[in-house]
Design an enzyme around this catalytic site. Sequence first.
Site, short mmCIF file in Angstrom:
data_model
loop_
_atom_site.label_atom_id
_atom_site.label_comp_id
_atom_site.label_asym_id
_atom_site.label_seq_id
_atom_site.Cartn_x
_atom_site.Cartn_y
_atom_site.Cartn_z
N SER A 32 15.41 23.77 81.81
CA SER A 32 16.13 25.03 81.90
C SER A 32 15.34 26.07 82.67
O SER A 32 14.14 25.91 82.93
CB SER A 32 16.45 25.55 80.49
OG SER A 32 15.27 26.07 79.90
N CYS A 33 16.01 27.16 83.01
CA CYS A 33 15.37 28.27 83.72
C CYS A 33 14.63 29.20 82.76
O CYS A 33 14.27 30.31 83.13
CB CYS A 33 16.43 29.07 84.48
SG CYS A 33 17.08 28.22 85.90
N ASP A 34 14.43 28.77 81.53
CA ASP A 34 13.77 29.60 80.53
C ASP A 34 12.27 29.31 80.53
O ASP A 34 11.84 28.17 80.39
CB ASP A 34 14.38 29.29 79.16
CG ASP A 34 13.99 30.33 78.13
OD1 ASP A 34 12.80 30.74 78.11
OD2 ASP A 34 14.86 30.75 77.35
#
Lengths: 373, 373
Positions: free
Chosen positions: B320-322
């Site tokens: 994810s982009c987290d």
Amino acid sequence: MTPKIASFLDTQPATPCLVLDLDRVAENYAALRRALPAAKIYYAVKANPAAPILDLLAARGSCFDAASLPEIEMCLAAGAPASAISFGNTVKKPSAIAAAHKLGVPLYAFDSIEELEKIAAHAPGAKVYCRIAVNNEGAEWPLSKKFGTTLDRAKVLMLAAPALGLVPHGLSFHVGSQQTGTAAYETAIAEVAMLFTDLKAAGVELKMLNLGGGFPIRYLSDVPEADAFGTAIMDAMVEHFGNDLPEILIEPGRSMVGNAGVVASEVVLVCRRMEADARRWVYLDIGRYGGLAETEGEAIRYRITAGNGQTGPVVLAGPSCDGVDVIYEKTPYHLPLELKSGDRVLIHDTGAYVTTYASQNFNGFAPLQEYYV
Amino acid sequence: MTPKIASFLDTQPATPCLVLDLDRVAENYAALRRALPAAKIYYAVKANPAAPILDLLAARGSCFDAASLPEIEMCLAAGAPASAISFGNTVKKPSAIAAAHKLGVPLYAFDSIEELEKIAAHAPGAKVYCRIAVNNEGAEWPLSKKFGTTLDRAKVLMLAAPALGLVPHGLSFHVGSQQTGTAAYETAIAEVAMLFTDLKAAGVELKMLNLGGGFPIRYLSDVPEADAFGTAIMDAMVEHFGNDLPEILIEPGRSMVGNAGVVASEVVLVCRRMEADARRWVYLDIGRYGGLAETEGEAIRYRITAGNGQTGPVVLAGPSCDGVDVIYEKTPYHLPLELKSGDRVLIHDTGAYVTTYASQNFNGFAPLQEYYV
């Protein structure tokens, strides 16, 4: 809380649920446009990919920052043209790159030679932009450890792009999510501007600078308004790029939808379990695994209200049997002394980064319901 | 990895997915029965509520520890009688208590007067047991901060139960999940035995002691076998209760299903993003929000394999982009130097506490597929 949300909550929907006012999203979109008229808005779909939000933004001409192929497909379903979508995750499966390319998505992020080569193989001719790791100081949810590369390495990668059949289109950075200061943008813009100059001297003229997202919203403390960020950003752009400004992209997520939503939750239990407990424990029907993932380490501190009356200190926890499912223990929260099982608690400004984090079935609890009004 | 899992993985299922060998669950159930023949097994449904697992255990006569009304309904759907179900969450909605009572669930946990009063109001005549907070030292996923009360307060609560129309049935404790030492059980048994004696002198004769779960499985390090826990527990029971043993309950979750499952994941990217990176970053298509929630703080360290060949150090992260979606950064992991995008990585012993944690849609990624073979 907006009147529309208040009036929907008057119907006593089952909890936990998110109620989000779409008018507020439209206002936020307009405010961001006003604050940075020179910038193209790429809404960070991951903040909340609900169809009513994507429909509204697509109808207003917003562009979209997608983290995955499913998010790209959601944007297309909302009526956005593929040309308005950026595949902004620097970590993409080859199959997802190929599918996005086939759908016509023009723009791809990367921060390593390996990703650049994957894009070259599966999206030949695509425009690419390189993510630079910048200082995330001031951000309540930092991002730079996992993403981004150095200016030196970015230069090498951008110079390598043409030989791979790709268009070296621009640079991006991210100052961290819920970034509460404008200085991080100013510093980052100064850094990347030098790389624009370096690359131009080396024969590669970049066309675009993606400033990422990170614009904060008000939770418990005041933060600068969108206008303050807009002014700081444009001043820095003019200072460092003169009148040769590149196309500017921003990727707001939290600032587009965060303050548009309210989570309604039910108090499951209020108790003091130990003789020595100075604080009551308040267990809600939503917790860290029900969507409040950003309360990890108490990083994001939501505003929480629960009726009136004299208040006292509480620890807030979720409904699961997991000991880690404690929401706020160190941050001082106060709730009414009369609070009891069955009462309703509102968790404000929860329109972003809540619904999608919710676990599919932890402890048997279904994800929260979502209402877009 | 069992032959059945290996052979299923040879069919190259799409990743991420969990493949779980039901025969291993049956073996674990038998081993736990052998290790503690005097105990009734209440499977902790939250560890993995998949229907094939519940069906198998119900058919073997297992009882069930449920955290919520939906989990109770799953057990009933698997053919378990309501009499075999304990509602083990100390935090329950009144509506859930009432529904469970109507379904015939006889046994309810609590650790506060407020919860006891809720049970009295919505499940009149029910058997109740009080959870005691005990030392969780030695546990890799502690639980006692959020649950349990003191011995003194438990005494008051148990004495109050009859006047509320409830049956003061027993006590419980939990030594913490993935508890790697037997001493925690011995200490806790000694403590609660004294309360049994105290209560008997006060006219309340308890019938049951619930030892909770927490039995560990082997991840990267050896742990004591089920037999060692069985022996330590029975020795302590006999030492402190003599031959007046109460009914004994255990609530294994991790030790019932953990080692029965393997997650198959695909490498999305391997790179060094910075010149100074001594370690490669390996991004998988499953991360902290895709089900590996127990890697928070690197608490649970899974065994991870990925083909053969010379290995080197890696940082492991999710897709994810987290920025928080990093799996292992501090724990030293080594994977093959040849590892590349598209390769398959196996995350072992992931049958427990993975599938249900998975976020419903974070970054557009659907939850992992599940196969029970």
